[in-house]
Design a protein around this motif. Sequence first.
Motif, PDB file in Angstrom:
ATOM      1  N   GLU A 122      38.908  45.333  38.448  1.00 46.36           N
ATOM      2  CA  GLU A 122      38.553  45.267  37.026  1.00 46.36           C
ATOM      3  C   GLU A 122      37.548  46.341  36.607  1.00 46.36           C
ATOM      4  O   GLU A 122      37.601  46.826  35.486  1.00 46.36           O
ATOM      5  CB  GLU A 122      37.974  43.887  36.687  1.00 46.36           C
ATOM      6  N   HIS A 123      36.606  46.708  37.511  1.00 40.62           N
ATOM      7  CA  HIS A 123      35.480  47.529  37.078  1.00 40.62           C
ATOM      8  C   HIS A 123      35.228  48.816  37.873  1.00 40.62           C
ATOM      9  O   HIS A 123      34.561  49.711  37.361  1.00 40.62           O
ATOM     10  CB  HIS A 123      34.192  46.696  37.093  1.00 40.62           C
ATOM     11  N   GLU A 130      42.805  51.042  32.308  1.00 40.62           N
ATOM     12  CA  GLU A 130      41.821  50.857  31.229  1.00 40.62           C
ATOM     13  C   GLU A 130      42.590  50.424  29.982  1.00 40.62           C
ATOM     14  O   GLU A 130      43.629  50.982  29.649  1.00 40.62           O
ATOM     15  CB  GLU A 130      41.093  52.176  30.939  1.00 40.62           C
ATOM     16  N   ARG A 131      42.047  49.475  29.315  1.00 42.08           N
ATOM     17  CA  ARG A 131      42.671  49.020  28.055  1.00 42.08           C
ATOM     18  C   ARG A 131      42.234  49.949  26.903  1.00 42.08           C
ATOM     19  O   ARG A 131      41.069  50.329  26.809  1.00 42.08           O
ATOM     20  CB  ARG A 131      42.250  47.595  27.745  1.00 42.08           C
ATOM     21  N   CYS A 132      43.172  50.275  26.065  1.00 46.20           N
ATOM     22  CA  CYS A 132      42.849  51.066  24.884  1.00 46.20           C
ATOM     23  C   CYS A 132      42.203  50.177  23.843  1.00 46.20           C
ATOM     24  O   CYS A 132      42.602  49.030  23.663  1.00 46.20           O
ATOM     25  CB  CYS A 132      44.106  51.677  24.291  1.00 46.20           C
TER      26      CYS A 132
END
Length: 133
Positions: A122-123, A130-132
């Motif tokens: 996740e990080h 990566e979500r836009c």
Amino acid sequence: DMSFSGKVQSEFKVAHVKNFCQWGCGKVLASDEIEDHESEDCPKAIVPCPNGCSSQDIWRSKLGEHLASQCDKREVKCKFCQTKLLSEEMGAHHANACPFRNISCLMCGEEMQERHHHDHNEHHCPFRVERCI
């Protein structure tokens, strides 16, 4: 017809016939004592594992040692995560379930403990999605 004293003497003789323990411990006991010795006390008697493991040749005197350190059905704790499970399950636990086992990220190849995998994905993974915004 045997007299009362004859019957008593006959039973007394039978009760005091000496018998060798069938398990080979060396005990020689009277007929009225040998059965209890063989079934309850003899250290060389072969006894089943109370956990139901596959061991078939456990001497009564070695049962405690078997239960403490050899039985595949004994309860043990994982040395990494402290989960309680059967000894026979430990290999699969370390390979597939322990959160402290080492794994590699499928995207970047970094090694980590499985318990950190979600956070890494996740990080921290350089190849994470990566979500836009």
